[in-house]
Design an enzyme around this catalytic site. Sequence first.
Site, PDB file in Angstrom:
ATOM      1  N   SER B 157       0.829  -1.194   0.000  1.00 44.32           N
ATOM      2  CA  SER B 157       0.000   0.000   0.000  1.00 44.32           C
ATOM      3  C   SER B 157       0.873   1.257   0.000  1.00 44.32           C
ATOM      4  O   SER B 157       1.769   1.382  -0.833  1.00 44.32           O
ATOM      5  CB  SER B 157      -0.927  -0.050   1.221  1.00 44.32           C
ATOM      6  OG  SER B 157      -1.915   0.930   1.153  1.00 44.32           O
ATOM      7  N   ARG B 227     -11.850   5.955  10.434  1.00 46.82           N
ATOM      8  CA  ARG B 227     -11.385   4.575  10.390  1.00 46.82           C
ATOM      9  C   ARG B 227     -12.466   3.633   9.863  1.00 46.82           C
ATOM     10  O   ARG B 227     -12.173   2.685   9.137  1.00 46.82           O
ATOM     11  CB  ARG B 227     -10.943   4.146  11.794  1.00 46.82           C
ATOM     12  CG  ARG B 227     -10.382   2.752  11.869  1.00 46.82           C
ATOM     13  CD  ARG B 227      -9.185   2.599  10.962  1.00 46.82           C
ATOM     14  NE  ARG B 227      -8.459   1.376  11.245  1.00 46.82           N
ATOM     15  CZ  ARG B 227      -7.376   0.984  10.590  1.00 46.82           C
ATOM     16  NH1 ARG B 227      -6.906   1.723   9.611  1.00 46.82           N
ATOM     17  NH2 ARG B 227      -6.772  -0.125  10.908  1.00 46.82           N
ATOM     18  N   ASP B 322      -8.828  -6.533  -4.426  1.00 42.47           N
ATOM     19  CA  ASP B 322      -8.431  -5.211  -3.930  1.00 42.47           C
ATOM     20  C   ASP B 322      -9.015  -4.148  -4.852  1.00 42.47           C
ATOM     21  O   ASP B 322      -8.593  -4.019  -6.002  1.00 42.47           O
ATOM     22  CB  ASP B 322      -6.900  -5.126  -3.905  1.00 42.47           C
ATOM     23  CG  ASP B 322      -6.387  -3.817  -3.296  1.00 42.47           C
ATOM     24  OD1 ASP B 322      -7.204  -2.905  -3.058  1.00 42.47           O
ATOM     25  OD2 ASP B 322      -5.170  -3.725  -3.068  1.00 42.47           O
ATOM     26  N   HIS B 355      -8.051  -5.087  -0.070  1.00 46.16           N
ATOM     27  CA  HIS B 355      -6.751  -4.427   0.052  1.00 46.16           C
ATOM     28  C   HIS B 355      -5.943  -4.980   1.224  1.00 46.16           C
ATOM     29  O   HIS B 355      -4.721  -5.092   1.158  1.00 46.16           O
ATOM     30  CB  HIS B 355      -6.984  -2.919   0.220  1.00 46.16           C
ATOM     31  CG  HIS B 355      -5.728  -2.106   0.248  1.00 46.16           C
ATOM     32  ND1 HIS B 355      -4.813  -2.138  -0.778  1.00 46.16           N
ATOM     33  CD2 HIS B 355      -5.235  -1.248   1.166  1.00 46.16           C
ATOM     34  CE1 HIS B 355      -3.805  -1.324  -0.485  1.00 46.16           C
ATOM     35  NE2 HIS B 355      -4.037  -0.777   0.684  1.00 46.16           N
ATOM     36  N   ASP B 356      -6.625  -5.327   2.295  1.00 47.11           N
ATOM     37  CA  ASP B 356      -5.951  -5.848   3.490  1.00 47.11           C
ATOM     38  C   ASP B 356      -5.244  -7.183   3.264  1.00 47.11           C
ATOM     39  O   ASP B 356      -4.497  -7.636   4.130  1.00 47.11           O
ATOM     40  CB  ASP B 356      -6.951  -6.011   4.638  1.00 47.11           C
ATOM     41  CG  ASP B 356      -6.992  -4.782   5.531  1.00 47.11           C
ATOM     42  OD1 ASP B 356      -6.179  -3.866   5.304  1.00 47.11           O
ATOM     43  OD2 ASP B 356      -7.833  -4.745   6.456  1.00 47.11           O
TER      44      ASP B 356
END
Lengths: 197, 382
Positions: B157, B227, B322, B355-356
């Site tokens: 990232s 968040r 992602d 994405h994680d």
Amino acid sequence: MRADLEIISEWIKPGSRVLDLGCGDGTLLKHLRDTRQVSGYGLEIDNDNVTRCIAAGVNVIQTDLDTDLSDFDDHSFDYVIMTQTLQAVRQPEKLLERMLRMGDEGIVTFPNFAHWRNRVQLALGGRMPMSRVLPNPWYSTPDIHLCTVRDFEQLCRERGFDVQQRVVVDHAHRRGVGSYLLPNLLGENALYRFRRA
Amino acid sequence: MPESFPADSIGLVSPRSITFDESLALHCGATLGNYTLAYETYGELNAERSNAVLICHALSSNHHAAGYYSTGDRKPGWWEACIGPGKPIDTNRFYVVCSNNIGGCNGSTGPASTNPDTGKPYGSDFPDILVKDWVHSQALLSDALGIERWAAIAGGSLGGMQVMQWSIDYPERLQHAIVIAAAPRLSTQNIAFNEVARQAIRSDPDFHDGNFYEHGVIPERGLRLARMLGHITYLSDDSMHARFGRELQEGSPTQGYGVEFQVESYLHHQGSKFARRFDANTYLLMTKTLDHFDPAGKCDDNLARAFAPARAKFLVLSFTSDWRFSEARSREIVRALLDNNKDVVYAGIEADEGHDAFLMKIPRYLEILHAYLDRVATEAGV
């Protein structure tokens, strides 16, 4: 080293730039790099093969040849090679055109469907041929666009491709008098080097 | 060593820090005097100093990339999946370094640090930071650690962006660049998400224009919202569905607007946890740094030209689900490298985690990293 890759190696000028479409485990590129100072990239879709390429230190780009070939500029390679893959792609004709856009010369190898054993199986047995070079039954074969030596040369003429070199061999990629004299009948595998006329 | 740590973990680690006497000249024109970098190291630097691997962290993480701080510590470092003995970034072979970025809130000089000019926390006066500044500060840390050339620099990232910047700014100082789930610059949509997150923080009455420290409060609601939003973009629709579905928290529908679905409860939990540990100004700063990253910008939007100085060999990885930094974005990087005839390996990894995924123990992902880092180790002579 597969015998067909040995034959291809002899065709490649040292120090040239090569793109290998469907590069498998990277054997050819590694061989070309080590023996002919060739640089280049391999495109491969299969996960295990990609890992093997990485282990061999080959530049591999995980790519689906049927959908994403847009990453390469025109004429960025001396040779674009495709071994035993032409018959497994969705649009062989377009891919051949694409090969000669990305590279100055194309090299392809494919199983010759007109080999006499195939002819016999189809003519007398009435069944789709299976052989050492075509080991899968019709319902599960990845080989969806089979052709013959004569077919391929016909396409080359229609598209304006000049065949520079041709070798027709048996299943073990041995050259013989038979496959030299009657390639479309006695050859099991065909290797071509071609360019735009 | 206590037995409670997994055998493939580096185990007990402790953070270190280094304070530089010389001030750091930033690209915005400001300078940071007497700044500190917090960092951790794992494994041993060999005599030839050839086995060092630098890890660059992403938006909300820090220098604690692997191992545990105490025997009671339940959560290991953020890249425990990849760093440790026998893991892809093998601490038996490599000397691994990870530093907390400038502007961070975990020990490196950041907005909550005391501004020597005023004797008060920097707050909103903390200067703007570019990815180039981070890379510059990491290069100075490399000098301090006696590492002339990194065997590899790796990051996911925003970390991947730092790796790219390293390859451009210090081409001779890294052998391999490992760029995971990154993009050559943010998309318009990415910037839009970041702005919503920033507004969530800035509109919290407890934010006090960034100077909340002196009021003894933190903009907790804003951070929590930021968040929650971020978290949605880090996961995929499929992974959220697989994990929470439409399951209700209490088993049956409730009246009103309290937490009803499990996914809501999860987001609230993640948001609150984050708000307690993260600095609001750091979040603003890091999202702005992300927004501004654009190596092609200085080269008429030609990314290939931006990469021209690079000498490293590249591994570029992306994940199918992602959507924050999609496969197509990684392929832009690959294409620019191909145009420069750089050595590059690219793999698109099938994963549902969004994405994680770059943080997770995904067998195919670890297999590729293993194979590649084996090569890095061989070249480094370890």
